[in-house]
Motif scaffolding. Structure first.
Motif, PDB file in Angstrom:
ATOM      1  N   LEU A 151      -2.239  22.786   8.213  1.00 26.61           N
ATOM      2  CA  LEU A 151      -1.083  23.204   9.041  1.00 26.61           C
ATOM      3  C   LEU A 151      -0.744  21.919   9.812  1.00 26.61           C
ATOM      4  N   GLN A 152      -1.882  21.316  10.351  1.00 24.27           N
ATOM      5  CA  GLN A 152      -1.672  20.305  11.238  1.00 24.27           C
ATOM      6  C   GLN A 152      -1.066  19.203  10.703  1.00 24.27           C
ATOM      7  N   ARG A 153      -1.418  19.002   9.311  1.00 23.50           N
ATOM      8  CA  ARG A 153      -0.921  17.724   8.470  1.00 23.50           C
ATOM      9  C   ARG A 153       0.496  18.030   8.370  1.00 23.50           C
ATOM     10  N   ARG A 154       1.159  19.262   8.068  1.00 24.44           N
ATOM     11  CA  ARG A 154       2.502  19.538   8.262  1.00 24.44           C
ATOM     12  C   ARG A 154       3.333  18.929   9.376  1.00 24.44           C
ATOM     13  N   ALA A 155       2.556  18.719  10.516  1.00 23.74           N
ATOM     14  CA  ALA A 155       3.236  18.341  11.834  1.00 23.74           C
ATOM     15  C   ALA A 155       3.762  16.852  11.652  1.00 23.74           C
ATOM     16  N   ALA A 156       3.284  16.185  10.610  1.00 25.76           N
ATOM     17  CA  ALA A 156       3.882  14.772  10.458  1.00 25.76           C
ATOM     18  C   ALA A 156       4.639  14.629   9.296  1.00 25.76           C
ATOM     19  N   GLN A 157       5.053  15.732   8.657  1.00 28.89           N
ATOM     20  CA  GLN A 157       5.710  15.708   7.490  1.00 28.89           C
ATOM     21  C   GLN A 157       7.156  16.136   7.718  1.00 28.89           C
ATOM     22  N   PRO A 158       8.205  15.307   7.574  1.00 32.48           N
ATOM     23  CA  PRO A 158       9.536  15.623   7.999  1.00 32.48           C
ATOM     24  C   PRO A 158      10.097  16.871   7.188  1.00 32.48           C
ATOM     25  N   SER A 159       9.827  17.134   5.847  1.00 31.10           N
ATOM     26  CA  SER A 159      10.484  18.002   5.055  1.00 31.10           C
ATOM     27  C   SER A 159       9.819  19.348   5.714  1.00 31.10           C
TER      28      SER A 159
ATOM     29  N   GLU B 237     -12.958 -12.796  -8.307  1.00 29.73           N
ATOM     30  CA  GLU B 237     -13.564 -12.948  -6.962  1.00 29.73           C
ATOM     31  C   GLU B 237     -14.256 -11.606  -6.361  1.00 29.73           C
ATOM     32  N   PRO B 238     -15.103 -11.709  -5.414  1.00 29.51           N
ATOM     33  CA  PRO B 238     -15.479 -10.884  -4.729  1.00 29.51           C
ATOM     34  C   PRO B 238     -14.499 -10.180  -3.772  1.00 29.51           C
ATOM     35  N   LEU B 239     -14.430  -8.771  -3.731  1.00 28.78           N
ATOM     36  CA  LEU B 239     -13.218  -7.982  -3.055  1.00 28.78           C
ATOM     37  C   LEU B 239     -14.059  -7.264  -1.863  1.00 28.78           C
ATOM     38  N   GLY B 240     -14.428  -6.059  -1.975  1.00 29.60           N
ATOM     39  CA  GLY B 240     -15.278  -5.572  -0.836  1.00 29.60           C
ATOM     40  C   GLY B 240     -14.526  -5.282   0.379  1.00 29.60           C
ATOM     41  N   GLN B 241     -13.276  -5.251   0.220  1.00 30.86           N
ATOM     42  CA  GLN B 241     -12.629  -5.209   1.764  1.00 30.86           C
ATOM     43  C   GLN B 241     -12.333  -3.792   2.105  1.00 30.86           C
ATOM     44  N   VAL B 242     -12.231  -3.562   3.608  1.00 26.98           N
ATOM     45  CA  VAL B 242     -11.638  -2.373   4.097  1.00 26.98           C
ATOM     46  C   VAL B 242     -10.551  -2.867   5.107  1.00 26.98           C
ATOM     47  N   VAL B 243      -9.376  -2.082   4.807  1.00 30.03           N
ATOM     48  CA  VAL B 243      -8.388  -2.347   5.697  1.00 30.03           C
ATOM     49  C   VAL B 243      -7.966  -1.109   6.415  1.00 30.03           C
ATOM     50  N   THR B 244      -7.549  -1.099   7.581  1.00 30.91           N
ATOM     51  CA  THR B 244      -7.280   0.242   8.238  1.00 30.91           C
ATOM     52  C   THR B 244      -5.894   0.143   8.678  1.00 30.91           C
ATOM     53  N   LEU B 245      -5.192   1.233   8.306  1.00 32.33           N
ATOM     54  CA  LEU B 245      -3.801   1.155   8.525  1.00 32.33           C
ATOM     55  C   LEU B 245      -3.590   2.377   9.873  1.00 32.33           C
ATOM     56  N   ASP B 246      -2.834   2.110  10.939  1.00 32.47           N
ATOM     57  CA  ASP B 246      -2.744   3.178  11.873  1.00 32.47           C
ATOM     58  C   ASP B 246      -1.026   3.978  11.499  1.00 32.47           C
ATOM     59  N   VAL B 416     -11.754  -2.046  -2.929  1.00 32.52           N
ATOM     60  CA  VAL B 416     -11.101  -2.375  -1.803  1.00 32.52           C
ATOM     61  C   VAL B 416     -10.736  -0.986  -1.288  1.00 32.52           C
ATOM     62  N   SER B 417     -10.532  -0.806   0.132  1.00 36.12           N
ATOM     63  CA  SER B 417     -10.384   0.493   0.583  1.00 36.12           C
ATOM     64  C   SER B 417      -9.329   0.471   1.613  1.00 36.12           C
ATOM     65  N   ILE B 418      -8.457   1.201   1.735  1.00 35.75           N
ATOM     66  CA  ILE B 418      -7.088   1.480   2.908  1.00 35.75           C
ATOM     67  C   ILE B 418      -7.665   2.742   3.521  1.00 35.75           C
ATOM     68  N   ARG B 419      -7.854   2.419   4.833  1.00 34.07           N
ATOM     69  CA  ARG B 419      -8.351   3.795   5.704  1.00 34.07           C
ATOM     70  C   ARG B 419      -6.910   3.882   6.543  1.00 34.07           C
ATOM     71  N   VAL B 420      -6.292   5.289   6.200  1.00 37.40           N
ATOM     72  CA  VAL B 420      -5.341   5.603   7.107  1.00 37.40           C
ATOM     73  C   VAL B 420      -5.737   6.622   8.111  1.00 37.40           C
ATOM     74  N   VAL B 421      -5.412   6.150   9.233  1.00 37.83           N
ATOM     75  CA  VAL B 421      -5.865   6.931  10.460  1.00 37.83           C
ATOM     76  C   VAL B 421      -4.772   7.208  11.380  1.00 37.83           C
ATOM     77  N   PRO B 422      -4.991   8.489  12.028  1.00 34.79           N
ATOM     78  CA  PRO B 422      -3.723   8.904  12.816  1.00 34.79           C
ATOM     79  C   PRO B 422      -3.561   7.825  14.196  1.00 34.79           C
ATOM     80  N   ARG B 423      -2.433   7.588  14.613  1.00 36.59           N
ATOM     81  CA  ARG B 423      -2.291   6.546  15.478  1.00 36.59           C
ATOM     82  C   ARG B 423      -2.653   7.164  16.751  1.00 36.59           C
TER      83      ARG B 423
END
Lengths: 463, 423
Positions: A151-159, B237-246, B416-423
């Motif tokens: 439910l929390q996830r929905r709060a960032a989902q426009p649809s 090439e070696p990778l092993g990277q972690v990128v964080t995305l707000d 390689v990892s992309i971490r998506v975290v809440p702003r």
């Protein structure tokens, strides 16, 4: 044959002889317990698809217990009195099958698809789950937490925000006024006992529909049903509460403010008819022409002429209660005013002008032609049969309704539009940056601006 | 021509003089025919600065050709009760119609008109309109979606500068805006030729008659010239990277990826089976540990992409609101390490294989899906008969095969990892 001539090249070819089609045959009967059964043997490879629909849809949830049906359905396969959640999962996995357990607005669904050689153990497992679901405390707690996070996830989902704002505006205080997944407060308060009571009351053979489709030996199927579900008994399930839409005299605008949004989710609609309404299928023809196919008026206008969206569509919902009619498009924010005006214009136009004969004919042949397309897969056939069972429609319904489609005249479409479209009493929902949306939406109706956290309350204010 | 006799699906394969490969799969169970055309061109054939051109081009091919007006493609298909669409991918672009069987020639007429006679109908106004549509498609699918940009960041991290899988299929916004008529024209002349295409028909038709129709509509379209080679150097090439995305998301999510051998290589099938063993079904190691036991994830999904130049192994896990993504990554690492030491159980392997067999049967049901698979097997491998034999490639895999992939390809220094975290 030689290469086509310039003359043949310049015009669409003349079609060959139509190959006749009729709806696949099926068996339909009731067990002594009241369970309704549909069996369809059809060759689409070595697969069967089993579906059990019980009268336990989200429309049975009052706002106080919003989310109860969907949570109960998800918990069905999380433990019976004999099997743990992981033991159930191990059984279906060892058969190479797929099991799902979920509720929509109309019903709860327990579905299994697997190779036809595993029909009997598959059906036994389905029977064991529906008759013996135990709702273990630990699983209730785990899925409740998971639900709250979703439910929390929905709060960032426009649809999701748009759907919730429209629901809140059209059906305040009723089951349709909140998401089928429930609300945070209601889900937090849902205890095991409420789920178990709901299960005992609603998961009963009376009012339930079992559908088996695919590579079936009908004798073996009947035997397996008798063995697995012959002893299933139960009382009369409760009917869903009445669902009234909000009485509305004029159009209202709700802006859900997302200041950084890259685009605006636009939804425009009003409450409409239930699935069981006699004009449901004629309205599908109207809808197809208006916004139900790529070449519909609304999509061609908003996408191919105005270029303000990737796609725009309209729909009447197949809910057993008076579900919404709505137009949906994700629109570039600067185009929301133009888009809204154009959508409303198209609704008026259907009421004011008779539709063109050719446009109507094209729409009818489209719907008639794509009907067999929906039966390519056994799940497609199963969902047609489920539609019959859940809405209590007669066995010859599809043949009957295809004939209704063929006979529709332009005058009838205009009559339907006058009766069932309400272009002056709409809810207009726009999820996007309020500072850019408000100036564009002046003049359509009274505007409320709400933050994403208050979408469900948006409908509660005065007219 | 070669005719392949098979248990379930009769298949014919032909090649016209202009190089167009034609696959016929008659099936009269419904009065329908699926027309499916693959062009062996995708976003990998683009150049930096013009990313998204293959996909924008796909849109343009629905805007009419010499004898088909704007919007007429969909109109003509829908008015007889058919459905039509197209899609673009890294390696290919497909176009398809499923029609009432008596309208087969309509599908062939439409497809041959745009293969042979597209340029006379191309104009700036149509391009402008579709650029707007595609920019809105990008907003809807990427820029206005939670996690929408994660896959772009993932490929930008997994592949080096200049590698054709580095940019997204839909393209970057500025590049979509920059595409002009000349780009579209050159793209058409280079890639939209019969010798770069496969046409598959599946459904209710007589194969001899159908082949004659195909020859009459497509036979006179001239073959194309040389196509530029795709340059894709990939240093080890070696990778092993972690990128964080707000991002504007509520729940943290991590995407972890590794490079793999191309789709079609034996190791690719080991990796595909491994991904199914790790996350398919509730008893799988990743689901049971992350979602069920530790309860630090909402969902987890491991999969392998069927791409040609190089493939990738991806694990996507959505956390709970308070989940530390590092903990999720550790569970994923440990699960792969367990496979690498040869400790994946026979049971896990059998379960994954049985589920794949059921899913594959499921995928073969519909004419349009089957036609698409036939076009794919013919485009990539020139072997339409893989339609039925493809599943055999999984049957003799052993825990040791999966261990080999895990040891050679899925180690932390190659992730390689992309971490998506809440702003």
């Amino acid at each position: 044959m030689d290469n086509v001539t310039e003359d043949m090249r310049s015009k669409p070819p003349i079609p060959a002889q139509v190959i006749p089609f009729s709806f696949p045959s099926f068996e339909h009967f009731h067990l002594a317990s009241g369970l309704e059964v549909y069996l369809a043997s059809i060759d689409r490879g070595p697969l069967v698809s089993l579906h059990l629909a019980c009268p336990a849809g989200a429309w049975h949830d009052s706002p106080k217990v919003a989310g109860r049906a969907t949570l109960a359905a998800e918990l069905l396969d999380e433990g019976t009195y004999d099997l743990t959640a992981m033991e159930i999962a191990a059984r279906i996995d060892s058969l190479g099958g797929f099991l799902s357990s979920q509720a929509d607005w109309n019903a709860s669904w327990l579905s299994i698809s697997l190779l036809s050689k595993h029909l009997e153990p598959g059906l036994d497992l389905l029977a064991q789950i529906v008759t013996g679901a135990a709702f273990p405390d630990a699983e209730v707690a785990r899925l409740r937490q998971q639900r709250l996070a979703n439910l929390q996830r929905r709060a960032a989902q426009p649809s999701s925000l748009a759907a919730d704002a429209l629901a809140g505006a059209l059906y305040p205080g009723t089951a349709y006024g909140q998401p089928a997944m429930g609300t945070r407060d209601a889900v937090k308060a849902l205890g095991r006992s409420e789920l178990v009571d709901f299960y005992r009351q609603q998961f009963t053979p009376r009012g339930s529909v079992l559908i088996l489709a695919g590579d079936l030996d009908l004798t073996a199927a009947n035997r397996a049903i008798e063995r697995g579900l012959g002893g299933w008994s139960g009382g009369q399930p409760l009917a869903a509460g009445s669902i009234q839409s909000r009485a509305q005299e004029e159009t209202r605008v709700i802006i859900v403010d997302r200041p950084e949004a890259a685009q605006t989710a636009l939804r425009i609609g009003h409450a409409s008819i239930p699935r069981t309404h006699p004009e449901y299928v004629p309205l599908q023809v109207l809808n197809s022409l208006l916004g139900g196919k790529f070449t519909s008026r609304i999509n061609l206008s908003l996408r191919e002429e105005l270029g303000i969206t990737y796609g725009a569509s309209s729909s009447f919902s197949p809910r057993l209660g008076p579900g919404p009619f709505q137009v949906a498009a994700d629109v570039e924010t600067d185009g929301v005013g133009i888009g809204t005006r154009e959508i409303i214009r198209q609704l008026h136009r259907l009421q004011d002008e008779s539709v063109d004969e050719v446009e109507l004919q094209d729409t009818k042949t489209y719907l008639l032609g794509v009907f067999p397309y929906s039966l390519q897969r056994i799940d497609g056939l199963a969902s047609r049969l489920a539609d019959l069972g859940i809405a209590s429609l007669p066995d010859d319904y599809f043949d009957q309704q295809l004939a209704v489609v063929r006979s529709l005249r332009p005058e009838a479409i205009q009559m339907l539009a006058k009766q069932h479209l309400h272009p002056t009493r709409l809810a207009v929902v726009a999820v996007g940056p309020a500072d850019k949306l408000q100036p564009q939406l002046e003049g359509f109706g009274r505007i409320s601006i709400v933050p994403p956290s208050e979408v469900l309350q948006a409908g509660l204010g005065p007219d | 021509m070669t005719a392949v006799t098979s248990a379930r699906f009769p298949i014919e394969r032909h090649t016209l003089d202009n190089g167009l490969r034609v696959v016929l799969q008659p099936d009269s169970s419904l009065p329908l025919v699926a027309v499916n055309l693959w062009y062996h061109v995708g976003s990998k054939n683009e150049v930096p600065g013009r990313t998204g051109l293959a996909h924008l081009f796909e849109h343009m091919l629905f805007q009419g050709s010499q004898y088909v007006g704007k919007n007429d493609h969909f109109r003509l298909v829908q008015q007889v009760g058919g459905v039509a669409n197209g899609s673009t991918w890294f390696d290919r672009t497909n176009y398809y119609e499923t029609l009432p069987a008596h309208c087969l020639s309509l599908g062939l007429w439409l497809e041959s008109d745009r293969m042979g006679f597209f340029l006379p109908a191309l104009d700036a106004e149509k391009l402008e309109n579709q650029r707007e549509v595609v920019m809105n498609e990008r907003r809807q699918g990427v820029d206005n979606q939670p996690y929408g940009q994660a896959f772009e960041r993932l490929n930008e991290t997994l592949f080096p500068s200049g590698h054709p899988y580095r940019w997204p299929v839909i393209g970057y916004m500025d590049d979509i805006a920059a595409a002009d008529l000349e780009d579209v024209e050159v793209f058409f002349r280079t890639f939209y030729t019969p010798d770069n295409a496969v046409l598959t028909l599946a459904g209710h038709f007589d194969p001899d008659q159908a082949l004659k129709l195909v020859e009459s509509y497509f036979g006179s379209i001239p073959r194309g010239g040389a196509r530029p080679e795709v340059v894709a150097s990939l240093p080890d090439e070696p990778l092993g990277q972690v990128v964080t995305l707000d991002d504007d998301v509520q729940l943290p999510r991590v995407y972890t990826a590794f490079r793999l051998p191309s789709f079609g290589e034996p190791e690719w099938y080991s990796a595909d089976l491994l991904s199914a063993a790790l996350s398919g079904g509730k008893t799988s190691p990743l689901y049971s540990q992350l979602v069920y036991e530790r309860q630090i994830a909402q969902d987890v999904n491991a999969f392998v992409l069927p791409t040609e130049l190089v493939s990738s192994f991806v694990v996507v896990t959505t956390g709970r609101p308070d989940t530390e993504l590092a903990e999720v990554e550790e569970v994923v690492r440990d699960a792969i390490a367990t496979v690498a030491t040869g400790d994946l159980g026979r049971g896990d392997l059998d379960r994954a294989r049985n589920k794949l067999i059921t899913s594959y049967s499921d995928q073969l049901q519909a004419l349009d899906d089957r036609a698409d698979l036939l076009s794919m097997f013919t485009s990539y491998f020139d072997e339409p008969q893989r339609l039925e034999s493809e599943i055999d490639r999984y049957l003799d895999k052993t825990p040791e095969d999966l261990a080999t992939v895990a040891r050679n390809r899925l180690t932390p220094d190659k992730a390689v990892s992309i971490r998506v975290v809440p702003r």
